[in-house]
Write an enzyme that holds these catalytic residues in place. Structure first.
Site, PDB file in Angstrom:
ATOM      1  N   ARG A   2      54.059  48.488 -58.393  1.00  0.00           N
ATOM      2  CA  ARG A   2      55.223  48.159 -57.567  1.00  0.00           C
ATOM      3  C   ARG A   2      54.806  47.065 -56.589  1.00  0.00           C
ATOM      4  NH1 ARG A   2      57.112  50.446 -52.203  1.00  0.00           N
ATOM      5  NH2 ARG A   2      59.122  49.450 -51.969  1.00  0.00           N
TER       6      ARG A   2
ATOM      7  N   HIS B  14      61.074  43.160 -49.055  1.00  0.00           N
ATOM      8  CA  HIS B  14      60.146  43.996 -48.288  1.00  0.00           C
ATOM      9  C   HIS B  14      59.886  43.275 -46.955  1.00  0.00           C
ATOM     10  CE1 HIS B  14      57.051  47.403 -48.888  1.00  0.00           C
ATOM     11  NE2 HIS B  14      56.913  47.025 -47.641  1.00  0.00           N
TER      12      HIS B  14
ATOM     13  N   GLU C 263      62.894  50.287 -47.439  1.00  0.00           N
ATOM     14  CA  GLU C 263      62.998  50.882 -46.110  1.00  0.00           C
ATOM     15  C   GLU C 263      63.907  50.112 -45.152  1.00  0.00           C
ATOM     16  OE1 GLU C 263      59.076  51.597 -44.543  1.00  0.00           O
ATOM     17  OE2 GLU C 263      58.569  52.993 -46.146  1.00  0.00           O
TER      18      GLU C 263
ATOM     19  N   ASN D 238      59.875  56.778 -49.983  1.00  0.00           N
ATOM     20  CA  ASN D 238      58.564  56.580 -49.357  1.00  0.00           C
ATOM     21  C   ASN D 238      58.350  57.708 -48.366  1.00  0.00           C
ATOM     22  OD1 ASN D 238      58.567  54.200 -50.748  1.00  0.00           O
ATOM     23  ND2 ASN D 238      58.673  52.865 -48.961  1.00  0.00           N
TER      24      ASN D 238
ATOM     25  N   GLU E 132      56.126  55.137 -52.308  1.00  0.00           N
ATOM     26  CA  GLU E 132      54.970  54.961 -51.429  1.00  0.00           C
ATOM     27  C   GLU E 132      54.535  56.311 -50.881  1.00  0.00           C
ATOM     28  OE1 GLU E 132      55.260  52.191 -48.141  1.00  0.00           O
ATOM     29  OE2 GLU E 132      56.333  50.747 -49.397  1.00  0.00           O
TER      30      GLU E 132
END
Ligand code: FCB
Length: 446
Positions: A78, A122, A167, A293, A347
Protein backbone atom coordinates in the site's frame (compact mmCIF):
# COMPACT_ATOMS: atom_id res chain seq x y z
CA UNK A 1 0.72 -17.09 20.48
CA UNK A 2 1.55 -16.71 16.74
CA UNK A 3 1.32 -20.45 16.24
CA UNK A 4 -2.32 -20.32 17.24
CA UNK A 5 -3.15 -17.76 14.56
CA UNK A 6 -4.88 -19.09 11.47
CA UNK A 7 -6.03 -16.45 9.04
CA UNK A 8 -8.25 -17.18 6.04
CA UNK A 9 -6.33 -18.80 3.21
CA UNK A 10 -6.83 -15.89 0.81
CA UNK A 11 -5.88 -13.27 3.41
CA UNK A 12 -3.66 -10.45 2.06
CA UNK A 13 -0.40 -9.74 3.93
CA UNK A 14 1.10 -6.39 3.12
CA UNK A 15 3.22 -3.44 4.13
CA UNK A 16 2.38 0.24 3.83
CA UNK A 17 4.05 3.61 3.19
CA UNK A 18 3.04 7.03 1.88
CA UNK A 19 4.57 9.29 -0.75
CA UNK A 20 5.74 12.28 1.26
CA UNK A 21 7.13 10.08 4.01
CA UNK A 22 9.47 8.07 1.77
CA UNK A 23 9.85 9.42 -1.78
CA UNK A 24 12.08 12.47 -1.35
CA UNK A 25 12.92 14.00 -4.78
CA UNK A 26 10.64 16.80 -3.69
CA UNK A 27 11.21 18.91 -6.79
CA UNK A 28 12.43 16.31 -9.29
CA UNK A 29 11.22 15.86 -12.85
CA UNK A 30 8.59 18.57 -12.83
CA UNK A 31 6.98 17.85 -9.46
CA UNK A 32 5.15 20.84 -8.02
CA UNK A 33 5.39 21.76 -4.34
CA UNK A 34 2.85 20.32 -1.93
CA UNK A 35 1.58 21.78 1.34
CA UNK A 36 3.94 19.40 3.17
CA UNK A 37 6.92 20.85 1.29
CA UNK A 38 5.82 24.32 2.35
CA UNK A 39 5.00 23.31 5.93
CA UNK A 40 8.19 21.32 6.58
CA UNK A 41 10.42 23.99 5.04
CA UNK A 42 9.54 26.07 8.07
CA UNK A 43 11.70 24.15 10.55
CA UNK A 44 9.71 25.52 13.47
CA UNK A 45 6.79 23.27 12.45
CA UNK A 46 8.75 20.02 12.85
CA UNK A 47 10.10 18.65 16.13
CA UNK A 48 13.57 17.90 14.76
CA UNK A 49 13.50 20.72 12.20
CA UNK A 50 13.74 18.24 9.32
CA UNK A 51 11.81 17.95 6.06
CA UNK A 52 10.92 15.35 3.43
CA UNK A 53 13.18 16.71 0.66
CA UNK A 54 15.13 13.45 0.60
CA UNK A 55 13.34 11.19 3.12
CA UNK A 56 14.13 7.56 2.17
CA UNK A 57 15.01 8.58 -1.39
CA UNK A 58 12.51 5.96 -2.48
CA UNK A 59 11.99 7.86 -5.75
CA UNK A 60 15.45 6.68 -6.77
CA UNK A 61 15.59 3.47 -4.73
CA UNK A 62 12.14 2.01 -5.40
CA UNK A 63 13.62 -1.07 -7.08
CA UNK A 64 15.62 -1.94 -4.00
CA UNK A 65 12.57 -1.32 -1.81
CA UNK A 66 10.35 -3.55 -3.93
CA UNK A 67 13.10 -6.17 -3.71
CA UNK A 68 12.94 -5.93 0.09
CA UNK A 69 9.16 -6.42 0.02
CA UNK A 70 9.61 -9.46 -2.19
CA UNK A 71 12.17 -10.80 0.27
CA UNK A 72 9.57 -10.46 3.02
CA UNK A 73 7.14 -12.48 0.95
CA UNK A 74 4.57 -9.66 1.04
CA UNK A 75 1.45 -10.22 -1.06
CA UNK A 76 0.68 -6.55 -1.33
CA UNK A 77 2.03 -3.03 -1.02
CA UNK A 78 0.00 0.00 0.00
CA UNK A 79 1.50 3.33 -1.09
CA UNK A 80 0.26 6.76 -2.06
CA UNK A 81 0.69 8.95 -5.10
CA UNK A 82 2.04 12.47 -4.70
CA UNK A 83 -0.66 14.47 -6.48
CA UNK A 84 1.70 17.36 -7.26
CA UNK A 85 4.11 14.92 -8.92
CA UNK A 86 1.54 14.01 -11.55
CA UNK A 87 -0.31 17.35 -11.65
CA UNK A 88 2.08 20.03 -10.39
CA UNK A 89 -0.57 22.63 -9.53
CA UNK A 90 -3.43 20.29 -8.63
CA UNK A 91 -5.34 21.58 -11.66
CA UNK A 92 -4.43 21.99 -15.31
CA UNK A 93 -1.55 20.17 -16.96
CA UNK A 94 -0.51 16.61 -16.12
CA UNK A 95 3.18 15.82 -15.66
CA UNK A 96 4.09 12.74 -17.69
CA UNK A 97 7.42 12.33 -15.90
CA UNK A 98 5.50 12.04 -12.65
CA UNK A 99 3.20 9.37 -14.02
CA UNK A 100 6.27 7.58 -15.40
CA UNK A 101 7.63 7.12 -11.90
CA UNK A 102 4.48 5.34 -10.75
CA UNK A 103 4.46 3.31 -13.96
CA UNK A 104 8.00 2.13 -13.16
CA UNK A 105 7.00 1.33 -9.60
CA UNK A 106 4.00 -0.69 -10.81
CA UNK A 107 6.25 -2.55 -13.26
CA UNK A 108 8.65 -3.43 -10.45
CA UNK A 109 5.80 -4.64 -8.22
CA UNK A 110 4.27 -6.68 -11.04
CA UNK A 111 7.61 -8.32 -11.74
CA UNK A 112 7.65 -9.55 -8.17
CA UNK A 113 3.99 -10.50 -8.12
CA UNK A 114 3.13 -7.93 -5.44
CA UNK A 115 -0.38 -6.46 -5.61
CA UNK A 116 -0.50 -2.65 -5.69
CA UNK A 117 -2.91 -0.79 -3.39
CA UNK A 118 -2.90 2.93 -4.12
CA UNK A 119 -4.03 5.81 -1.94
CA UNK A 120 -4.75 8.98 -3.91
CA UNK A 121 -4.41 11.44 -1.06
CA UNK A 122 -2.11 10.93 1.90
CA UNK A 123 -2.06 14.60 3.00
CA UNK A 124 0.18 16.26 0.40
CA UNK A 125 -2.17 18.69 -1.38
CA UNK A 126 -0.55 20.53 -4.30
CA UNK A 127 0.46 23.98 -3.04
CA UNK A 128 -1.16 25.42 -6.18
CA UNK A 129 -4.54 24.31 -4.85
CA UNK A 130 -3.76 25.54 -1.36
CA UNK A 131 -3.13 28.95 -2.92
CA UNK A 132 -6.70 28.77 -4.24
CA UNK A 133 -8.18 28.01 -0.85
CA UNK A 134 -7.18 24.37 -0.27
CA UNK A 135 -9.74 22.05 1.29
CA UNK A 136 -11.66 25.00 2.66
CA UNK A 137 -12.70 25.69 -0.92
CA UNK A 138 -15.47 23.50 -2.30
CA UNK A 139 -13.80 23.63 -5.71
CA UNK A 140 -10.89 21.51 -4.42
CA UNK A 141 -13.29 18.56 -4.18
CA UNK A 142 -13.97 18.85 -7.92
CA UNK A 143 -10.25 19.09 -8.69
CA UNK A 144 -9.67 15.94 -6.62
CA UNK A 145 -12.30 14.11 -8.68
CA UNK A 146 -10.47 15.13 -11.90
CA UNK A 147 -7.24 13.72 -10.48
CA UNK A 148 -8.94 10.52 -9.31
CA UNK A 149 -10.56 9.95 -12.70
CA UNK A 150 -7.26 10.45 -14.52
CA UNK A 151 -5.38 8.05 -12.25
CA UNK A 152 -8.11 5.40 -12.54
CA UNK A 153 -8.10 5.79 -16.34
CA UNK A 154 -4.34 5.33 -16.55
CA UNK A 155 -3.69 2.79 -13.82
CA UNK A 156 -7.01 1.34 -12.71
CA UNK A 157 -6.47 -2.02 -14.34
CA UNK A 158 -3.02 -2.40 -12.79
CA UNK A 159 -4.13 -1.68 -9.23
CA UNK A 160 -5.74 -4.06 -6.77
CA UNK A 161 -7.40 -1.14 -5.02
CA UNK A 162 -7.64 2.62 -4.98
CA UNK A 163 -8.44 4.48 -1.77
CA UNK A 164 -9.54 8.08 -2.14
CA UNK A 165 -8.32 9.47 1.17
CA UNK A 166 -6.06 8.41 3.98
CA UNK A 167 -7.43 9.47 7.37
CA UNK A 168 -9.49 12.54 6.48
CA UNK A 169 -9.95 13.01 10.24
CA UNK A 170 -6.26 13.95 10.41
CA UNK A 171 -6.37 16.19 7.34
CA UNK A 172 -9.21 18.15 8.92
CA UNK A 173 -8.35 18.11 12.60
CA UNK A 174 -4.55 18.17 12.60
CA UNK A 175 -4.24 20.27 9.42
CA UNK A 176 -6.97 22.80 10.26
CA UNK A 177 -8.01 22.12 13.86
CA UNK A 178 -4.75 22.35 15.80
CA UNK A 179 -2.07 23.28 13.23
CA UNK A 180 0.07 20.22 13.94
CA UNK A 181 0.04 19.25 10.26
CA UNK A 182 0.05 21.14 6.96
CA UNK A 183 -1.32 23.63 6.15
CA UNK A 184 -0.99 24.61 9.81
CA UNK A 185 -4.36 26.24 10.47
CA UNK A 186 -5.86 26.39 13.96
CA UNK A 187 -9.60 26.98 13.59
CA UNK A 188 -12.28 24.52 14.73
CA UNK A 189 -14.96 25.83 12.37
CA UNK A 190 -12.67 25.58 9.35
CA UNK A 191 -11.68 22.04 10.34
CA UNK A 192 -15.32 20.94 10.28
CA UNK A 193 -15.99 22.57 6.92
CA UNK A 194 -12.84 20.93 5.56
CA UNK A 195 -14.05 17.52 6.76
CA UNK A 196 -17.23 18.04 4.73
CA UNK A 197 -15.29 18.98 1.60
CA UNK A 198 -13.07 15.91 2.06
CA UNK A 199 -16.14 13.68 2.24
CA UNK A 200 -17.62 15.42 -0.76
CA UNK A 201 -14.36 14.95 -2.66
CA UNK A 202 -14.44 11.27 -1.77
CA UNK A 203 -17.93 10.90 -3.26
CA UNK A 204 -17.06 12.89 -6.39
CA UNK A 205 -13.87 10.87 -6.85
CA UNK A 206 -15.79 7.60 -6.48
CA UNK A 207 -18.18 8.75 -9.21
CA UNK A 208 -15.31 9.83 -11.48
CA UNK A 209 -13.49 6.53 -11.01
CA UNK A 210 -16.63 4.43 -11.51
CA UNK A 211 -17.31 6.34 -14.73
CA UNK A 212 -13.91 5.27 -16.06
CA UNK A 213 -14.48 1.63 -15.17
CA UNK A 214 -11.52 -0.42 -13.95
CA UNK A 215 -10.69 -3.62 -12.15
CA UNK A 216 -9.47 -1.85 -8.99
CA UNK A 217 -11.59 -2.10 -5.85
CA UNK A 218 -12.53 1.42 -4.74
CA UNK A 219 -12.82 2.68 -1.18
CA UNK A 220 -11.49 4.94 1.56
CA UNK A 221 -9.11 4.62 4.52
CA UNK A 222 -10.22 5.97 7.91
CA UNK A 223 -8.31 6.16 11.19
CA UNK A 224 -10.55 4.85 13.90
CA UNK A 225 -10.59 4.09 17.59
CA UNK A 226 -13.02 2.93 20.19
CA UNK A 227 -13.79 5.41 22.88
CA UNK A 228 -13.84 4.08 26.43
CA UNK A 229 -15.20 6.01 29.41
CA UNK A 230 -12.50 6.28 32.09
CA UNK A 231 -15.04 5.55 34.84
CA UNK A 232 -18.69 4.57 35.01
CA UNK A 233 -19.72 8.16 35.67
CA UNK A 234 -22.47 9.62 33.50
CA UNK A 235 -20.11 12.43 32.43
CA UNK A 236 -17.39 10.04 31.24
CA UNK A 237 -19.90 7.86 29.42
CA UNK A 238 -21.41 10.87 27.65
CA UNK A 239 -17.96 12.10 26.65
CA UNK A 240 -17.01 8.71 25.26
CA UNK A 241 -20.18 8.63 23.19
CA UNK A 242 -19.56 12.14 21.90
CA UNK A 243 -16.01 11.24 20.89
CA UNK A 244 -17.27 8.20 18.95
CA UNK A 245 -19.78 10.44 17.17
CA UNK A 246 -17.27 13.18 16.38
CA UNK A 247 -14.46 10.98 15.13
CA UNK A 248 -15.78 7.66 13.81
CA UNK A 249 -19.45 8.29 13.01
CA UNK A 250 -18.63 11.72 11.56
CA UNK A 251 -16.97 10.01 8.60
CA UNK A 252 -18.83 6.68 8.57
CA UNK A 253 -22.41 7.99 8.77
CA UNK A 254 -22.23 10.21 5.65
CA UNK A 255 -20.67 7.35 3.65
CA UNK A 256 -22.95 4.57 4.89
CA UNK A 257 -26.09 6.40 6.00
CA UNK A 258 -26.08 9.66 4.05
CA UNK A 259 -26.13 12.03 7.05
CA UNK A 260 -24.05 13.41 9.88
CA UNK A 261 -24.54 11.97 13.38
CA UNK A 262 -27.03 14.10 15.30
CA UNK A 263 -25.01 14.10 18.53
CA UNK A 264 -21.92 15.51 16.85
CA UNK A 265 -23.89 18.03 14.81
CA UNK A 266 -25.47 19.36 17.99
CA UNK A 267 -22.06 19.57 19.67
CA UNK A 268 -20.63 21.49 16.72
CA UNK A 269 -23.45 24.04 16.98
CA UNK A 270 -22.61 27.13 14.93
CA UNK A 271 -19.48 25.39 13.62
CA UNK A 272 -21.56 22.77 11.77
CA UNK A 273 -20.58 22.59 8.11
CA UNK A 274 -22.35 24.20 5.19
CA UNK A 275 -23.84 21.27 3.26
CA UNK A 276 -25.30 21.86 -0.20
CA UNK A 277 -28.41 20.05 -1.36
CA UNK A 278 -27.51 16.69 -2.84
CA UNK A 279 -24.11 16.44 -1.11
CA UNK A 280 -25.06 13.33 0.85
CA UNK A 281 -26.25 11.61 -2.33
CA UNK A 282 -22.76 12.18 -3.71
CA UNK A 283 -20.95 11.11 -0.55
CA UNK A 284 -23.03 7.99 -0.08
CA UNK A 285 -21.52 5.98 -2.91
CA UNK A 286 -21.23 2.24 -2.44
CA UNK A 287 -17.60 1.41 -1.65
CA UNK A 288 -15.92 -1.92 -2.39
CA UNK A 289 -13.78 -1.92 0.74
CA UNK A 290 -13.16 0.05 3.91
CA UNK A 291 -9.58 0.61 5.05
CA UNK A 292 -9.16 0.88 8.82
CA UNK A 293 -6.01 2.29 10.40
CA UNK A 294 -5.75 1.34 14.06
CA UNK A 295 -3.10 2.51 16.52
CA UNK A 296 -4.75 3.16 19.91
CA UNK A 297 -8.07 3.70 21.66
CA UNK A 298 -9.56 6.93 22.95
CA UNK A 299 -9.89 7.23 26.71
CA UNK A 300 -12.65 9.61 27.74
CA UNK A 301 -12.41 11.38 31.07
CA UNK A 302 -14.52 14.41 31.96
CA UNK A 303 -12.53 15.16 35.11
CA UNK A 304 -10.02 18.00 35.50
CA UNK A 305 -7.28 17.09 35.03
CA UNK A 306 -8.52 14.15 32.94
CA UNK A 307 -7.70 10.61 34.03
CA UNK A 308 -5.11 9.04 31.79
CA UNK A 309 -5.37 5.59 30.22
CA UNK A 310 -3.95 2.78 32.37
CA UNK A 311 -1.53 1.65 29.65
CA UNK A 312 -1.30 -1.84 31.13
CA UNK A 313 0.75 -3.01 28.12
CA UNK A 314 2.80 0.17 27.99
CA UNK A 315 3.04 2.92 25.41
CA UNK A 316 4.89 3.33 22.12
CA UNK A 317 7.55 5.96 21.36
CA UNK A 318 4.71 8.22 20.22
CA UNK A 319 3.27 8.00 23.73
CA UNK A 320 0.32 6.00 22.34
CA UNK A 321 -1.25 3.39 24.61
CA UNK A 322 -0.71 -0.18 23.41
CA UNK A 323 -4.25 -1.53 23.43
CA UNK A 324 -4.75 -4.47 21.06
CA UNK A 325 -8.22 -5.45 22.24
CA UNK A 326 -9.40 -2.04 21.03
CA UNK A 327 -8.98 -3.40 17.51
CA UNK A 328 -11.36 -6.28 18.20
CA UNK A 329 -13.84 -4.01 19.93
CA UNK A 330 -13.68 -1.42 17.17
CA UNK A 331 -14.32 -3.88 14.36
CA UNK A 332 -17.15 -5.63 16.17
CA UNK A 333 -18.77 -2.29 17.00
CA UNK A 334 -18.49 -1.12 13.38
CA UNK A 335 -20.12 -4.34 12.21
CA UNK A 336 -22.99 -3.68 14.60
CA UNK A 337 -23.56 -0.14 13.35
CA UNK A 338 -22.99 -0.34 9.60
CA UNK A 339 -23.59 -2.54 6.57
CA UNK A 340 -19.87 -2.92 5.96
CA UNK A 341 -18.03 -3.91 2.81
CA UNK A 342 -14.91 -6.09 3.24
CA UNK A 343 -12.37 -4.48 5.56
CA UNK A 344 -8.62 -4.15 5.21
CA UNK A 345 -6.46 -3.10 8.12
CA UNK A 346 -4.55 -0.57 6.06
CA UNK A 347 -2.21 0.53 8.88
CA UNK A 348 -1.09 -0.83 12.22
CA UNK A 349 2.34 -0.74 13.78
CA UNK A 350 4.47 1.07 16.33
CA UNK A 351 7.29 3.54 16.78
CA UNK A 352 9.97 1.92 18.93
CA UNK A 353 13.23 3.33 20.28
CA UNK A 354 15.33 1.66 17.60
CA UNK A 355 18.93 2.83 17.20
CA UNK A 356 19.96 5.34 14.54
CA UNK A 357 22.38 2.81 13.12
CA UNK A 358 22.03 -0.91 12.69
CA UNK A 359 24.33 -2.64 15.15
CA UNK A 360 26.48 -5.32 13.59
CA UNK A 361 24.03 -5.46 10.71
CA UNK A 362 21.12 -6.11 13.06
CA UNK A 363 18.32 -4.21 14.70
CA UNK A 364 16.61 -6.02 17.50
CA UNK A 365 13.05 -4.75 18.05
CA UNK A 366 11.22 -7.27 20.21
CA UNK A 367 8.63 -4.69 21.32
CA UNK A 368 7.48 -4.25 17.72
CA UNK A 369 7.19 -7.99 17.17
CA UNK A 370 5.11 -8.27 20.33
CA UNK A 371 2.93 -5.35 19.24
CA UNK A 372 2.18 -6.90 15.86
CA UNK A 373 1.54 -10.34 17.36
CA UNK A 374 -0.89 -8.88 19.89
CA UNK A 375 -2.75 -6.93 17.23
CA UNK A 376 -2.95 -9.91 14.90
CA UNK A 377 -4.44 -11.94 17.72
CA UNK A 378 -6.96 -9.14 18.26
CA UNK A 379 -7.70 -9.12 14.54
CA UNK A 380 -8.22 -12.86 14.52
CA UNK A 381 -10.67 -12.43 17.41
CA UNK A 382 -12.68 -9.95 15.33
CA UNK A 383 -12.71 -12.31 12.35
CA UNK A 384 -13.85 -15.11 14.66
CA UNK A 385 -16.74 -12.85 15.66
CA UNK A 386 -17.81 -12.55 12.04
CA UNK A 387 -16.09 -9.37 10.85
CA UNK A 388 -15.11 -9.70 7.19
CA UNK A 389 -11.44 -8.66 7.21
CA UNK A 390 -9.47 -9.46 4.06
CA UNK A 391 -5.98 -8.16 4.74
CA UNK A 392 -3.42 -6.52 7.01
CA UNK A 393 -0.85 -3.89 6.03
CA UNK A 394 1.90 -3.30 8.53
CA UNK A 395 2.91 0.33 9.02
CA UNK A 396 5.57 0.67 7.89
CA UNK A 397 7.89 -1.04 5.46
CA UNK A 398 10.61 1.53 6.17
CA UNK A 399 11.57 3.95 8.88
CA UNK A 400 10.39 7.22 7.36
CA UNK A 401 9.48 10.86 7.80
CA UNK A 402 6.91 10.83 10.59
CA UNK A 403 5.29 14.17 9.73
CA UNK A 404 5.79 16.79 12.44
CA UNK A 405 7.90 14.31 14.46
CA UNK A 406 10.45 14.31 11.63
CA UNK A 407 12.85 11.37 11.53
CA UNK A 408 12.94 10.91 15.29
CA UNK A 409 10.14 8.32 15.38
CA UNK A 410 10.90 5.02 13.69
CA UNK A 411 7.94 2.91 12.53
CA UNK A 412 9.72 0.68 10.00
CA UNK A 413 10.25 -3.04 10.06
CA UNK A 414 13.22 -2.13 7.89
CA UNK A 415 15.76 0.24 9.42
CA UNK A 416 16.93 3.22 7.37
CA UNK A 417 20.26 4.88 8.08
CA UNK A 418 19.43 8.34 6.76
CA UNK A 419 23.11 9.31 6.32
CA UNK A 420 23.82 6.44 3.91
CA UNK A 421 20.28 5.33 2.90
CA UNK A 422 21.32 1.85 3.93
CA UNK A 423 18.30 -0.41 4.52
CA UNK A 424 18.55 -3.15 7.16
CA UNK A 425 15.62 -5.47 7.87
CA UNK A 426 14.95 -5.43 11.62
CA UNK A 427 14.16 -8.54 13.62
CA UNK A 428 10.48 -7.64 13.15
CA UNK A 429 10.87 -7.85 9.35
CA UNK A 430 12.34 -11.33 9.62
CA UNK A 431 9.61 -12.30 12.05
CA UNK A 432 6.90 -10.98 9.68
CA UNK A 433 8.50 -12.83 6.76
CA UNK A 434 8.43 -16.09 8.71
CA UNK A 435 4.95 -15.47 10.00
CA UNK A 436 3.56 -14.84 6.52
CA UNK A 437 5.37 -17.91 5.19
CA UNK A 438 3.90 -20.01 8.00
CA UNK A 439 0.39 -18.75 7.20
CA UNK A 440 1.03 -19.73 3.56
CA UNK A 441 2.18 -23.14 4.70
CA UNK A 442 -1.11 -23.53 6.54
CA UNK A 443 -2.85 -22.46 3.35
CA UNK A 444 -1.15 -25.19 1.40
CA UNK A 445 -1.74 -27.76 4.11
CA UNK A 446 -5.43 -26.84 4.34
C1 FCB B 1 -1.04 7.46 10.50
C2 FCB B 1 -0.62 7.97 9.14
C3 FCB B 1 0.71 7.44 8.67
C4 FCB B 1 1.72 7.38 9.80
C5 FCB B 1 1.13 6.64 10.98
C6 FCB B 1 2.09 6.48 12.13
O1 FCB B 1 -1.92 8.35 11.09
O2 FCB B 1 -1.58 7.64 8.18
O3 FCB B 1 1.16 8.24 7.61
O4 FCB B 1 2.13 8.65 10.12
O5 FCB B 1 -0.01 7.31 11.42
Amino acid sequence: MPDSLHFPSDFTWGVATSAYQIEGAFDADGKGPSIWDTFSHDAANIKDGSNGDVACDHYHRYREDVGIMAGLGADAYRFSMAWSRVQPLGYGAWNEQGFDFYERLLDALQEKGIAAHLTLYHWDLPQGLQDRGGWLSRDTAARFADYAGEVARRFGNRLASIATHNEPWCTANLGYGNAQFAPGVCDAKQAIQVSHHLLLSHGLAMQAMRAVGSRAALGIVLNQWTSDPATGSAADRALAELEWARSVQWFMDPIFKGRYPELALRAHGADAPVVAEGDFDIIRQPIDFLGVNYYFRHYASAETPPRTAPCALGTTEMGWEIYPQGLTELLVKLKGEYALPPIYITENGMAAPDPDQAQGGQVDDPARIRFVQQHLAALQAAIDQGVDVRGYFLWSLLDNYEWNSGYAKRFGIVHVDYATQQRTPKASALWYRDFVAAQRGQRRAA
